[in-house]
Write an enzyme that holds these catalytic residues in place. Structure first.
Site, PDB file in Angstrom:
ATOM      1  N   TYR A  56     -26.684  54.824  52.961  1.00  0.00           N
ATOM      2  CA  TYR A  56     -26.454  53.936  51.808  1.00  0.00           C
ATOM      3  C   TYR A  56     -27.544  54.095  50.745  1.00  0.00           C
ATOM      4  O   TYR A  56     -27.260  53.930  49.559  1.00  0.00           O
ATOM      5  CB  TYR A  56     -26.314  52.474  52.269  1.00  0.00           C
ATOM      6  CG  TYR A  56     -25.016  52.277  53.036  1.00  0.00           C
ATOM      7  CD1 TYR A  56     -23.809  52.132  52.358  1.00  0.00           C
ATOM      8  CD2 TYR A  56     -24.990  52.304  54.426  1.00  0.00           C
ATOM      9  CE1 TYR A  56     -22.611  52.003  53.053  1.00  0.00           C
ATOM     10  CE2 TYR A  56     -23.800  52.171  55.128  1.00  0.00           C
ATOM     11  CZ  TYR A  56     -22.617  52.025  54.438  1.00  0.00           C
ATOM     12  OH  TYR A  56     -21.423  51.911  55.126  1.00  0.00           O
ATOM     13  N   ARG A  59     -26.314  56.898  48.674  1.00  0.00           N
ATOM     14  CA  ARG A  59     -25.183  56.502  47.830  1.00  0.00           C
ATOM     15  C   ARG A  59     -25.644  55.593  46.696  1.00  0.00           C
ATOM     16  O   ARG A  59     -25.142  55.661  45.578  1.00  0.00           O
ATOM     17  CB  ARG A  59     -24.117  55.807  48.680  1.00  0.00           C
ATOM     18  CG  ARG A  59     -23.512  56.776  49.707  1.00  0.00           C
ATOM     19  CD  ARG A  59     -22.384  56.163  50.466  1.00  0.00           C
ATOM     20  NE  ARG A  59     -21.329  55.737  49.565  1.00  0.00           N
ATOM     21  CZ  ARG A  59     -20.507  54.719  49.812  1.00  0.00           C
ATOM     22  NH1 ARG A  59     -20.633  54.021  50.919  1.00  0.00           N
ATOM     23  NH2 ARG A  59     -19.569  54.406  48.962  1.00  0.00           N
ATOM     24  N   GLN A  91     -12.661  47.164  45.709  1.00  0.00           N
ATOM     25  CA  GLN A  91     -13.170  47.506  47.046  1.00  0.00           C
ATOM     26  C   GLN A  91     -14.440  48.344  46.894  1.00  0.00           C
ATOM     27  O   GLN A  91     -15.104  48.644  47.879  1.00  0.00           O
ATOM     28  CB  GLN A  91     -12.134  48.328  47.814  1.00  0.00           C
ATOM     29  CG  GLN A  91     -10.831  47.605  48.049  1.00  0.00           C
ATOM     30  CD  GLN A  91      -9.763  48.565  48.553  1.00  0.00           C
ATOM     31  OE1 GLN A  91      -9.613  48.781  49.743  1.00  0.00           O
ATOM     32  NE2 GLN A  91      -9.012  49.157  47.647  1.00  0.00           N
ATOM     33  N   ASN A  92     -14.741  48.738  45.675  1.00  0.00           N
ATOM     34  CA  ASN A  92     -15.864  49.657  45.455  1.00  0.00           C
ATOM     35  C   ASN A  92     -17.194  48.925  45.506  1.00  0.00           C
ATOM     36  O   ASN A  92     -17.308  47.789  45.048  1.00  0.00           O
ATOM     37  CB  ASN A  92     -15.707  50.372  44.110  1.00  0.00           C
ATOM     38  CG  ASN A  92     -14.464  51.223  44.066  1.00  0.00           C
ATOM     39  OD1 ASN A  92     -13.871  51.486  45.106  1.00  0.00           O
ATOM     40  ND2 ASN A  92     -14.064  51.649  42.886  1.00  0.00           N
ATOM     41  N   HIS A 108     -15.809  44.159  49.068  1.00  0.00           N
ATOM     42  CA  HIS A 108     -16.500  44.915  50.126  1.00  0.00           C
ATOM     43  C   HIS A 108     -18.011  44.980  49.897  1.00  0.00           C
ATOM     44  O   HIS A 108     -18.681  45.851  50.434  1.00  0.00           O
ATOM     45  CB  HIS A 108     -15.919  46.330  50.237  1.00  0.00           C
ATOM     46  CG  HIS A 108     -14.536  46.378  50.822  1.00  0.00           C
ATOM     47  ND1 HIS A 108     -13.776  47.514  50.855  1.00  0.00           N
ATOM     48  CD2 HIS A 108     -13.790  45.411  51.413  1.00  0.00           C
ATOM     49  CE1 HIS A 108     -12.602  47.243  51.427  1.00  0.00           C
ATOM     50  NE2 HIS A 108     -12.589  45.978  51.762  1.00  0.00           N
ATOM     51  N   GLY A 174      -6.136  53.528  42.266  1.00  0.00           N
ATOM     52  CA  GLY A 174      -7.074  54.432  42.939  1.00  0.00           C
ATOM     53  C   GLY A 174      -7.450  54.023  44.346  1.00  0.00           C
ATOM     54  O   GLY A 174      -8.606  54.158  44.744  1.00  0.00           O
ATOM     55  N   SER A 176      -6.087  54.229  48.588  1.00  0.00           N
ATOM     56  CA  SER A 176      -5.139  54.884  49.499  1.00  0.00           C
ATOM     57  C   SER A 176      -4.260  53.896  50.239  1.00  0.00           C
ATOM     58  O   SER A 176      -3.308  54.285  50.901  1.00  0.00           O
ATOM     59  CB  SER A 176      -5.902  55.744  50.518  1.00  0.00           C
ATOM     60  OG  SER A 176      -6.748  54.919  51.283  1.00  0.00           O
ATOM     61  N   LEU A 201      -3.552  58.793  42.035  1.00  0.00           N
ATOM     62  CA  LEU A 201      -3.396  60.240  41.901  1.00  0.00           C
ATOM     63  C   LEU A 201      -2.136  60.743  42.612  1.00  0.00           C
ATOM     64  O   LEU A 201      -1.460  61.654  42.149  1.00  0.00           O
ATOM     65  CB  LEU A 201      -4.633  60.928  42.482  1.00  0.00           C
ATOM     66  CG  LEU A 201      -4.800  62.414  42.221  1.00  0.00           C
ATOM     67  CD1 LEU A 201      -4.865  62.698  40.718  1.00  0.00           C
ATOM     68  CD2 LEU A 201      -6.058  62.942  42.904  1.00  0.00           C
ATOM     69  N   ALA A 218      -6.687  58.397  37.233  1.00  0.00           N
ATOM     70  CA  ALA A 218      -6.940  57.052  36.708  1.00  0.00           C
ATOM     71  C   ALA A 218      -7.451  57.104  35.272  1.00  0.00           C
ATOM     72  O   ALA A 218      -7.104  56.253  34.453  1.00  0.00           O
ATOM     73  CB  ALA A 218      -7.945  56.332  37.602  1.00  0.00           C
TER      74      ALA A 218
HETATM   75  N1  APR Z   1      -7.442  58.933  39.867  1.00  0.00           N
HETATM   76  C1  APR Z   1      -6.652  58.099  40.590  1.00  0.00           C
HETATM   77  N2  APR Z   1      -6.623  58.083  41.929  1.00  0.00           N
HETATM   78  C2  APR Z   1      -7.426  58.950  42.583  1.00  0.00           C
HETATM   79  C3  APR Z   1      -8.275  59.855  41.894  1.00  0.00           C
HETATM   80  C4  APR Z   1      -8.255  59.832  40.478  1.00  0.00           C
HETATM   81  N3  APR Z   1      -9.026  60.637  39.742  1.00  0.00           N
HETATM   82  N4  APR Z   1      -8.941  60.595  42.825  1.00  0.00           N
HETATM   83  C5  APR Z   1      -8.525  60.179  44.025  1.00  0.00           C
HETATM   84  N5  APR Z   1      -7.601  59.182  43.887  1.00  0.00           N
HETATM   85  C6  APR Z   1      -6.891  58.428  44.914  1.00  0.00           C
HETATM   86  C7  APR Z   1      -6.601  59.224  46.177  1.00  0.00           C
HETATM   87  O1  APR Z   1      -5.379  59.890  46.054  1.00  0.00           O
HETATM   88  C8  APR Z   1      -6.563  58.112  47.228  1.00  0.00           C
HETATM   89  O2  APR Z   1      -5.248  57.599  47.376  1.00  0.00           O
HETATM   90  O3  APR Z   1      -7.735  57.374  45.306  1.00  0.00           O
HETATM   91  C9  APR Z   1      -7.476  57.009  46.653  1.00  0.00           C
HETATM   92  C10 APR Z   1      -8.800  56.879  47.354  1.00  0.00           C
HETATM   93  O4  APR Z   1      -8.572  56.438  48.669  1.00  0.00           O
HETATM   94  P1  APR Z   1      -9.771  56.193  49.705  1.00  0.00           P
HETATM   95  O5  APR Z   1     -10.678  57.359  49.696  1.00  0.00           O
HETATM   96  O6  APR Z   1      -9.150  55.808  50.997  1.00  0.00           O
HETATM   97  O7  APR Z   1     -10.569  54.962  49.063  1.00  0.00           O
HETATM   98  P2  APR Z   1     -10.228  53.416  49.117  1.00  0.00           P
HETATM   99  O8  APR Z   1      -8.757  53.190  49.155  1.00  0.00           O
HETATM  100  O9  APR Z   1     -11.005  52.752  48.054  1.00  0.00           O
HETATM  101  O10 APR Z   1     -10.831  53.007  50.532  1.00  0.00           O
HETATM  102  C11 APR Z   1     -10.746  51.670  50.948  1.00  0.00           C
HETATM  103  O11 APR Z   1     -12.065  52.177  52.849  1.00  0.00           O
HETATM  104  O12 APR Z   1     -13.813  52.916  54.202  1.00  0.00           O
HETATM  105  C12 APR Z   1     -13.375  52.001  53.329  1.00  0.00           C
HETATM  106  O13 APR Z   1     -14.750  50.318  52.604  1.00  0.00           O
HETATM  107  C13 APR Z   1     -14.247  51.580  52.199  1.00  0.00           C
HETATM  108  O14 APR Z   1     -13.581  50.283  50.254  1.00  0.00           O
HETATM  109  C14 APR Z   1     -13.283  51.429  51.055  1.00  0.00           C
HETATM  110  C15 APR Z   1     -11.946  51.304  51.754  1.00  0.00           C
END
Ligand code: APR
Length: 232
Positions: A56, A59, A91-92, A108, A174, A176, A201, A218
């Site tokens: 961390y 990061r 969540q960021n 988070h 943005g 998953s 994406l 995004a």
């Molecule tokens: N524009 C839009 N979407 C994007 C881009 C972009 N430039 N780049 C990547 N993505 C999308 C990917 O396709 C994916 O669906 O963003 C998503 C990112 O997903 P994750 O990596 O799973 O991130 P997130 O959903 O924020 O994760 C949730 O998981 O481990 C934990 O606590 C952590 O808050 C986090 C949580």
């Protein structure tokens, strides 16, 4: 969308990707480079606190070297100019929404905050934690990243569920859709009658729940959508 008066927006790692912050689950993402069990659980921290602090600290340092992108700026503009109610939930753990001028709820936690494991106070923190600095409140050398790990309760869930129950529009950007409770927000908003929109994406795990899904970066989709919302 003329009758939209209350909006809830959820953002995830994808909104910060174009700023240069790694997402978690994309190819080459953080969870390919590190084991979740090691760096994102209380058990991992108990086993090897130095490994977790190093992860961390790095990061936190990287985050301070990057800049908000057009998607963060567009949401800050929407927050300023939208005449109804808007709750921005992220969540960021980065501060890119804030640096663009928005006021997000960090469900988070935040990298720029340290949490004392003894007295449970939260302190603004921009430096490192690996060196074991004392808690400014109780002096215990027990500061940990103020980040919600798997198995811990996200922040301000009551406020988020209240807003989801009352919103006309829920927008997910943005993310998953792999991690609950955030992944369930779309169903919660729908259950209460909200329209739902995904900007990502690619199709997320929960794409089928959304009324409308738009797939691109995004940095392009979010400014376009904000322009549409404000011109209606
Ligand atoms: N524009 C839009 N979407 C994007 C881009 C972009 N430039 N780049 C990547 N993505 C999308 C990917 O396709 C994916 O669906 O963003 C998503 C990112 O997903 P994750 O990596 O799973 O991130 P997130 O959903 O924020 O994760 C949730 O998981 O481990 C934990 O606590 C952590 O808050 C986090 C949580």
């Amino acid at each position: 969308m003329a009758e939209i008066k209350r909006i809830v927006i959820l953002t995830g790692a994808g909104i910060s990707a174009e700023s240069g912050i790694d997402t978690f689950r994309d190819a080459g993402g953080l969870w390919e480079q590190h084991r979740v069990e090691d760096v994102a659980t209380p058990e991992g921290f108990a086993r090897d606190p130095m490994l977790v602090q190093r992860f961390y600290d790095l990061r936190r340092a990287v985050m301070q070297e990057v800049e908000p992108n057009p998607a963060h700026h567009a949401l800050a503009r929407l927050e300023r100019e939208f005449t109804g109610e808007l709750l921005l939930v992220t969540q960021n753990v980065d501060d890119l929404h804030e640096r663009a001028g928005a006021n997000p709820l960090h469900m988070h936690g935040e990298l720029l905050s340290a949490l004392c494991a003894i007295c449970e106070t939260r302190h603004p923190w921009s430096g490192t934690l690996i060196d074991g600095p004392p808690c400014p409140t109780c002096q215990a050398e027990a500061l940990r990243p103020d980040v919600v790990w798997f198995g811990e309760m996200p922040y301000q869930m009551d406020r988020i569920y209240r807003a989801l129950a009352n919103c006309d529009l829920f927008v997910s950007i943005g993310t998953s859709g792999a991690v609950y409770p955030a992944a369930g927000f779309v169903q919660e908003a729908k259950r209460h009658g909200a329209q739902t929109l995904e900007l990502n994406l690619e199709p997320s795990e929960g794409s089928h729940w959304f009324d409308v899904s738009r797939h691109s970066k995004a940095g392009e989709l979010v400014p376009e959508w904000v322009e549409e919302m404000l011109s209606e």
